[in-house]
Design a protein around this motif. Sequence first.
Motif, short mmCIF file in Angstrom:
data_model
loop_
_atom_site.label_atom_id
_atom_site.label_comp_id
_atom_site.label_asym_id
_atom_site.label_seq_id
_atom_site.Cartn_x
_atom_site.Cartn_y
_atom_site.Cartn_z
N ASN A 92 28.23 -19.26 51.65
CA ASN A 92 28.91 -18.75 52.87
C ASN A 92 30.15 -19.64 53.02
N GLY A 93 30.09 -20.97 52.82
CA GLY A 93 31.49 -21.78 52.78
C GLY A 93 31.96 -21.44 51.63
N ALA A 94 31.78 -21.25 50.44
CA ALA A 94 32.54 -20.93 49.46
C ALA A 94 33.23 -19.28 49.62
N GLU A 95 32.54 -18.75 50.02
CA GLU A 95 33.18 -17.26 50.44
C GLU A 95 34.30 -17.28 51.40
N VAL A 96 34.04 -17.97 52.40
CA VAL A 96 35.39 -18.30 53.37
C VAL A 96 36.31 -18.95 52.84
N LEU A 97 36.25 -19.90 51.78
CA LEU A 97 37.27 -20.46 51.17
C LEU A 97 37.76 -19.28 50.46
N LYS A 98 37.17 -18.40 49.60
CA LYS A 98 37.65 -17.50 48.84
C LYS A 98 38.44 -16.23 49.54
N THR A 99 37.99 -16.02 50.86
CA THR A 99 38.81 -14.93 51.56
C THR A 99 40.10 -15.58 51.96
N LEU A 100 40.26 -16.76 52.25
CA LEU A 100 41.45 -17.25 52.94
C LEU A 100 42.70 -17.16 52.08
N ALA A 101 42.38 -17.27 50.83
CA ALA A 101 43.53 -17.13 49.64
C ALA A 101 44.63 -17.77 49.75
N LEU A 102 44.40 -19.16 49.90
CA LEU A 102 45.49 -20.28 49.99
C LEU A 102 46.17 -20.48 48.82
N PRO A 103 47.26 -21.14 49.06
CA PRO A 103 48.15 -21.72 47.66
C PRO A 103 47.11 -22.48 46.75
N SER A 104 47.51 -22.77 45.46
CA SER A 104 46.71 -23.29 44.60
C SER A 104 46.27 -24.76 44.99
N MET A 105 47.11 -25.42 45.34
CA MET A 105 46.97 -26.88 45.74
C MET A 105 46.18 -27.07 47.25
N VAL A 106 46.44 -26.34 47.95
CA VAL A 106 45.76 -26.37 49.08
C VAL A 106 44.41 -25.62 48.95
N THR A 107 44.16 -24.90 48.24
CA THR A 107 42.83 -24.40 47.74
C THR A 107 41.85 -25.59 47.00
N MET A 108 42.50 -26.10 46.14
CA MET A 108 41.82 -27.40 45.45
C MET A 108 41.57 -28.32 46.56
N ALA A 109 42.33 -28.67 47.56
CA ALA A 109 41.90 -29.68 48.88
C ALA A 109 40.82 -28.97 49.53
N GLY A 110 40.93 -27.82 49.61
CA GLY A 110 39.83 -27.06 50.49
C GLY A 110 38.42 -27.26 49.72
N ILE A 111 38.48 -26.93 48.51
CA ILE A 111 37.16 -27.44 47.40
C ILE A 111 36.69 -28.62 47.69
N VAL A 112 37.61 -29.61 47.74
CA VAL A 112 37.10 -30.97 48.06
C VAL A 112 36.41 -31.00 49.25
N PHE A 113 37.06 -30.82 50.47
CA PHE A 113 36.52 -30.97 51.78
C PHE A 113 35.26 -30.11 52.14
N LEU A 114 35.29 -28.86 51.21
CA LEU A 114 34.02 -27.97 51.56
C LEU A 114 33.03 -28.69 50.85
N THR A 115 33.03 -29.16 49.63
CA THR A 115 31.93 -30.02 48.97
C THR A 115 31.65 -30.98 49.71
N ALA A 116 32.52 -31.86 50.38
CA ALA A 116 32.00 -33.12 51.14
C ALA A 116 31.08 -32.41 52.25
N PHE A 117 31.68 -31.56 52.88
CA PHE A 117 30.73 -31.02 54.23
C PHE A 117 29.43 -30.66 53.72
N VAL A 118 29.40 -29.73 52.88
CA VAL A 118 28.02 -29.26 52.18
C VAL A 118 27.24 -30.49 51.84
#
Length: 517
Positions: A379-405
């Motif tokens: 579900n966390g990955a799906e939320v990140l997917k639906t946000l459709a953020l700019p590439s660099m913001v998305t990369m940062a989002g993956i970092v923080f999503l992974t750290a949270f999970v």
Amino acid sequence: MSETTTATAESTRLSRLLDKVEVIGNKLPDPAIIFLISLIIVWTLSAIMSNFQFDAIDPRTGEAIVVNNLLTGASIADFLSRMVTIFTGFAPLGVVLVAMLGVAVAEHAGFINAGIKRMLDATPKSLLTPSVILVAIVSHTATDAGYVLVIPLAGIIFSAMGRHPLAGIAAAFAGVSGGFSANFVPSAIDPLLQSFTLSAAQIVDPDIQINPLNNYFFTSASSLLVILLGWYLTDKVIEPRLANTKVDGDTEDLPKFGELSDKERSALRWATVTMIAGIAILVAVAWPTSSPLRAANGELASFSAPIMRSIVPLIFLLFVIPGTVYGYIAGTFKNSKDVIGAMSKGMEGMSYYVVMAFFCALFIDAFGKSNLGALLAVNGAEVLKTLALPSMVTMAGIVFLTAFVNLFVGSSSAKWALIGPILVPMLMQIGISPDLTQAAYRVGDSSSNIITPLMPYFPLVVVYCQRYVKSTGIGTLLSLMLPYSVAIIIAWTIFLLIYWGLGFPLGLQSSYVYPAG
């Protein structure tokens, strides 16, 4: 206000914040009770959430995730019937106990103490911290060796140098666990993660190929970043804060400054020769392509290679044999009973960890069987997917999503198996390569390891600290490691984005874009 005054005020505010974290953390129940409470919470949530249907698809099975009710009669009966094997099959327990048997012989014989004294003669005090972090980072090559070997030795070394032992433990923990993905020596984790990345990428492109060392240059460069961060934080933040923390543990058997006697020098010489000979024999046996220590495809670094599955027994042998040699020559061992007695003393200090490991094993087993972790990750990955953020913001989002999970799902491969098949294909669709996505994942996977009490080795580090400061609790360790965690995730994320922006290669046969240009 001068810069010095401003820096002092900021340091005071940080110290007060960490003091509050320590006080609050130490008011938490004992780690064993935390695992027990967490187990009960998982049982309860599984019973409640099993009544709902979820659309999240488990990429491992291709089917909708179903939360399993662990409070049914059948589930409880199954749990009770497996309780013993859940505990005895808890991987970190065997790793710790077997390795510590060998280390205990070497320590009580005096081999480790003598070796440290000689090493201290050659190591400038000013370079002790970066040296410890460097060794901690390299220890990743030997899977879990850093947790059972480097971290406790760092405490001993700092103590022998007249520095606070908890600072040494914190520095080594930051290198081993906080810098888990920073290593300039290839390790088994590289092909393991690559295998999940490849299978995820082939969802979009069945013909794509990914090199197992596709992040090698980035992780190598990251080693320097982690060493510099850990060096600064240990010497300028952590150790000054520990100045008023009294060392009140049993440290009489720890090495102190002083010259080795002629007998000790001779014993150290022959024990070292024995250890080097053992390593040479291991290299000679593993070198041929037909070696039984290699995997079926001839690789040494593969997880399926017998040598990679034998790291802990090898640690045992490479310490117990030289330790015994040292003990007999130095006179600390008179007969075989003394060797066994050393092992027994080593196990006495592990009794507390064994109790915590029991409850930790039960919690991790229940959390996995409930599927709550899988639901959270997907579900966390799906939320990140639906946000459709700019590439660099998305990369940062993956970092923080992974750290949270990572706070809930400790296994690196398990997390990537869950969220990789979602993130990799998704980002390939917008032109981001699997290599870059995996690099972002590895940053997040490392950053929060050192601040989650649910990480299997976290209670063990608490035990290491209690050897020196008896009152050490979860809050003490959290307050020590929080500055490392925050600094690592922020600085490493920025480093990744700058590294990407400058176009430095991520690794072998890697790219930043898909399809590769």
